[in-house]
Motif scaffolding. Sequence first.
Motif, PDB file in Angstrom:
ATOM      1  N   LEU A 109      26.790 -13.110  10.863  1.00  0.00           N
ATOM      2  CA  LEU A 109      27.053 -13.560   9.501  1.00  0.00           C
ATOM      3  C   LEU A 109      28.363 -14.333   9.439  1.00  0.00           C
ATOM      4  CD1 LEU A 109      26.487 -13.522   6.432  1.00  0.00           C
ATOM      5  CD2 LEU A 109      27.704 -11.339   6.341  1.00  0.00           C
ATOM      6  N   TRP A 110      29.384 -13.825  10.111  1.00  0.00           N
ATOM      7  CA  TRP A 110      30.696 -14.480  10.108  1.00  0.00           C
ATOM      8  C   TRP A 110      30.593 -15.868  10.737  1.00  0.00           C
ATOM      9  CZ3 TRP A 110      34.081 -16.288  13.867  1.00  0.00           C
ATOM     10  CH2 TRP A 110      35.394 -16.541  13.444  1.00  0.00           C
ATOM     11  N   VAL A 111      29.881 -15.973  11.855  1.00  0.00           N
ATOM     12  CA  VAL A 111      29.747 -17.264  12.535  1.00  0.00           C
ATOM     13  C   VAL A 111      29.023 -18.261  11.643  1.00  0.00           C
ATOM     14  CG1 VAL A 111      28.613 -18.454  14.453  1.00  0.00           C
ATOM     15  CG2 VAL A 111      29.873 -16.335  14.871  1.00  0.00           C
ATOM     16  N   ARG A 112      27.928 -17.837  11.015  1.00  0.00           N
ATOM     17  CA  ARG A 112      27.193 -18.751  10.130  1.00  0.00           C
ATOM     18  C   ARG A 112      28.059 -19.208   8.964  1.00  0.00           C
ATOM     19  NH1 ARG A 112      23.282 -14.799  10.863  1.00  0.00           N
ATOM     20  NH2 ARG A 112      23.453 -14.056   8.705  1.00  0.00           N
ATOM     21  N   ARG A 113      28.793 -18.292   8.402  1.00  0.00           N
ATOM     22  CA  ARG A 113      29.636 -18.626   7.249  1.00  0.00           C
ATOM     23  C   ARG A 113      30.739 -19.607   7.638  1.00  0.00           C
ATOM     24  NH1 ARG A 113      30.986 -13.650   3.554  1.00  0.00           N
ATOM     25  NH2 ARG A 113      28.769 -14.002   3.152  1.00  0.00           N
ATOM     26  N   ILE A 114      31.412 -19.336   8.750  1.00  0.00           N
ATOM     27  CA  ILE A 114      32.475 -20.228   9.209  1.00  0.00           C
ATOM     28  C   ILE A 114      31.904 -21.604   9.548  1.00  0.00           C
ATOM     29  CG2 ILE A 114      34.191 -20.639  11.018  1.00  0.00           C
ATOM     30  CD1 ILE A 114      34.952 -18.482   8.979  1.00  0.00           C
ATOM     31  N   ALA A 115      30.736 -21.632  10.180  1.00  0.00           N
ATOM     32  CA  ALA A 115      30.130 -22.912  10.556  1.00  0.00           C
ATOM     33  C   ALA A 115      29.786 -23.745   9.324  1.00  0.00           C
ATOM     34  CB  ALA A 115      28.882 -22.670  11.401  1.00  0.00           C
ATOM     35  N   LEU A 116      29.169 -23.127   8.334  1.00  0.00           N
ATOM     36  CA  LEU A 116      28.800 -23.857   7.122  1.00  0.00           C
ATOM     37  C   LEU A 116      30.033 -24.336   6.359  1.00  0.00           C
ATOM     38  CD1 LEU A 116      25.810 -21.706   5.852  1.00  0.00           C
ATOM     39  CD2 LEU A 116      25.720 -24.136   6.449  1.00  0.00           C
ATOM     40  N   ALA A 117      31.046 -23.488   6.257  1.00  0.00           N
ATOM     41  CA  ALA A 117      32.275 -23.885   5.562  1.00  0.00           C
ATOM     42  C   ALA A 117      32.987 -25.007   6.308  1.00  0.00           C
ATOM     43  CB  ALA A 117      33.197 -22.671   5.403  1.00  0.00           C
ATOM     44  N   THR A 118      32.993 -24.912   7.627  1.00  0.00           N
ATOM     45  CA  THR A 118      33.646 -25.941   8.444  1.00  0.00           C
ATOM     46  C   THR A 118      32.980 -27.298   8.267  1.00  0.00           C
ATOM     47  OG1 THR A 118      34.409 -24.361  10.111  1.00  0.00           O
ATOM     48  CG2 THR A 118      34.129 -26.646  10.812  1.00  0.00           C
ATOM     49  N   VAL A 119      31.664 -27.327   8.434  1.00  0.00           N
ATOM     50  CA  VAL A 119      30.944 -28.591   8.260  1.00  0.00           C
ATOM     51  C   VAL A 119      31.029 -29.063   6.820  1.00  0.00           C
ATOM     52  CG1 VAL A 119      28.675 -29.699   8.400  1.00  0.00           C
ATOM     53  CG2 VAL A 119      29.392 -28.103  10.179  1.00  0.00           C
ATOM     54  N   GLY A 120      30.961 -28.123   5.876  1.00  0.00           N
ATOM     55  CA  GLY A 120      31.039 -28.480   4.468  1.00  0.00           C
ATOM     56  C   GLY A 120      32.328 -29.175   4.099  1.00  0.00           C
ATOM     57  N   LEU A 121      33.420 -28.789   4.755  1.00  0.00           N
ATOM     58  CA  LEU A 121      34.707 -29.453   4.515  1.00  0.00           C
ATOM     59  C   LEU A 121      34.867 -30.697   5.372  1.00  0.00           C
ATOM     60  CD1 LEU A 121      37.567 -29.659   3.360  1.00  0.00           C
ATOM     61  CD2 LEU A 121      38.309 -28.059   5.159  1.00  0.00           C
ATOM     62  N   ALA A 122      34.658 -30.564   6.686  1.00  0.00           N
ATOM     63  CA  ALA A 122      34.941 -31.668   7.602  1.00  0.00           C
ATOM     64  C   ALA A 122      34.065 -32.886   7.344  1.00  0.00           C
ATOM     65  CB  ALA A 122      34.779 -31.197   9.047  1.00  0.00           C
ATOM     66  N   ALA A 123      32.805 -32.671   6.951  1.00  0.00           N
ATOM     67  CA  ALA A 123      31.909 -33.800   6.709  1.00  0.00           C
ATOM     68  C   ALA A 123      32.335 -34.628   5.503  1.00  0.00           C
ATOM     69  CB  ALA A 123      30.477 -33.299   6.515  1.00  0.00           C
ATOM     70  N   TRP A 124      33.119 -34.043   4.609  1.00  0.00           N
ATOM     71  CA  TRP A 124      33.647 -34.797   3.469  1.00  0.00           C
ATOM     72  C   TRP A 124      34.453 -36.004   3.944  1.00  0.00           C
ATOM     73  CZ3 TRP A 124      38.848 -33.761   0.927  1.00  0.00           C
ATOM     74  CH2 TRP A 124      38.992 -34.509  -0.257  1.00  0.00           C
ATOM     75  N   ASP A 125      35.081 -35.883   5.102  1.00  0.00           N
ATOM     76  CA  ASP A 125      35.897 -36.989   5.610  1.00  0.00           C
ATOM     77  C   ASP A 125      35.065 -38.194   5.990  1.00  0.00           C
ATOM     78  OD1 ASP A 125      38.597 -37.872   6.221  1.00  0.00           O
ATOM     79  OD2 ASP A 125      37.928 -37.949   8.308  1.00  0.00           O
ATOM     80  N   LEU A 126      33.764 -38.018   6.171  1.00  0.00           N
ATOM     81  CA  LEU A 126      32.907 -39.182   6.414  1.00  0.00           C
ATOM     82  C   LEU A 126      32.847 -40.085   5.190  1.00  0.00           C
ATOM     83  CD1 LEU A 126      30.068 -37.283   8.292  1.00  0.00           C
ATOM     84  CD2 LEU A 126      31.566 -39.023   9.297  1.00  0.00           C
ATOM     85  N   PHE A 127      33.108 -39.525   4.013  1.00  0.00           N
ATOM     86  CA  PHE A 127      33.303 -40.327   2.802  1.00  0.00           C
ATOM     87  C   PHE A 127      34.767 -40.738   2.649  1.00  0.00           C
ATOM     88  CE2 PHE A 127      29.612 -37.723   1.127  1.00  0.00           C
ATOM     89  CZ  PHE A 127      28.723 -38.771   1.001  1.00  0.00           C
ATOM     90  N   LEU A 128      35.647 -39.757   2.811  1.00  0.00           N
ATOM     91  CA  LEU A 128      37.048 -39.948   2.437  1.00  0.00           C
ATOM     92  C   LEU A 128      37.766 -40.975   3.295  1.00  0.00           C
ATOM     93  CD1 LEU A 128      39.429 -38.969   0.668  1.00  0.00           C
ATOM     94  CD2 LEU A 128      39.897 -37.267   2.441  1.00  0.00           C
ATOM     95  N   ASP A 129      37.673 -40.837   4.602  1.00  0.00           N
ATOM     96  CA  ASP A 129      38.468 -41.711   5.469  1.00  0.00           C
ATOM     97  C   ASP A 129      38.075 -43.181   5.346  1.00  0.00           C
ATOM     98  OD1 ASP A 129      40.186 -42.244   8.088  1.00  0.00           O
ATOM     99  OD2 ASP A 129      40.337 -40.118   7.601  1.00  0.00           O
ATOM    100  N   PRO A 130      36.786 -43.536   5.381  1.00  0.00           N
ATOM    101  CA  PRO A 130      36.454 -44.956   5.184  1.00  0.00           C
ATOM    102  C   PRO A 130      36.946 -45.507   3.850  1.00  0.00           C
ATOM    103  CG  PRO A 130      34.585 -43.778   6.090  1.00  0.00           C
ATOM    104  CD  PRO A 130      35.588 -42.737   5.713  1.00  0.00           C
TER     105      PRO A 130
END
Length: 299
Positions: free
Chosen positions: A150-171
């Motif tokens: 459960l911890w791994v799934r939660r951390i993975a989803l939160a990580t991608v949920g935040l980091a993928a935002w930069d695909l919008f933000l940085d460009p």
Amino acid sequence: MTRRISWALLAILVLAQICYPLTTGATRAGLTVATVVLGWLLSVGHALLSRGPRVAAALVAVATGGGFAIEAIGVATGVPFGSYDYSGELGPKLAGVPLIIPLAWTWMAWPAWLAAVRLTGGSASRAGGGSATAGGRTSGTGRGGSAAGLWVRRIALATVGLAAWDLFLDPQMVAEGYWVWRDATPALPGLPGIPVSNYLGWLLFAVLMMSALRPLAGPAAEHTDRRDHPMVALYLWTYFSSILAHAVFLDLPASALWGAAGMSVTAVPLAVILLRARRARDTRREDHQPHRPGVDATR
């Protein structure tokens, strides 16, 4: 009180973001700064009002403090993002980092965490051996697998949920000239001017951030409830509005596609589970309506 304040701040934030494509130059830069400050106040304020000072302090320490530290290291050494410099358009700097940059990390870290909690069964609607999901199944250490899983799934989803935002933000920010990369190769197809190492650096720091947030915040960060609806709305608004803005208003179609694909890992399942939960509530409401003899029998 928590929901009213959060909804009010979210409404102001949405209005500011709607105005962004309508402005240029210094006005747009000032609006960017104001938007980030509003986002920080919204997320930290929500954490404080809904869960108390421990959670808010943990969020500020991990996301704001940690965000500043990693950005200062990045500007000075090029690790882990790559070599880059900020312009002077985003306000005052400390150690080469505009002060609003770590606020942006915080702004999206909290809704990304809550989205991951919601997706991994962290609903407070059932506080027993497992937590309810939209389909009536349970998740958690009781039936949904081990605590570690459960911890791994939660951390993975939160990580991608935040980091993928930069695909919008940085460009978007690079197009505005708010920062520039000294060596932007290799880059993702359609996103020149930004090295792949930047996105990998976001993933690395997001993993560290989300891994530290839960232990520091305590058990109050393990569940979601009705008070978190503004944060869920913020996350989904960020996803869908960013796709629209990049594709239509900002002339950044490639980042619209990359961002849509990246954030969909968290945003699309979140939208689906919310729709299912709403449908389940509507069904239960209909089932509990009183039977009217002579009227319902004719249906």
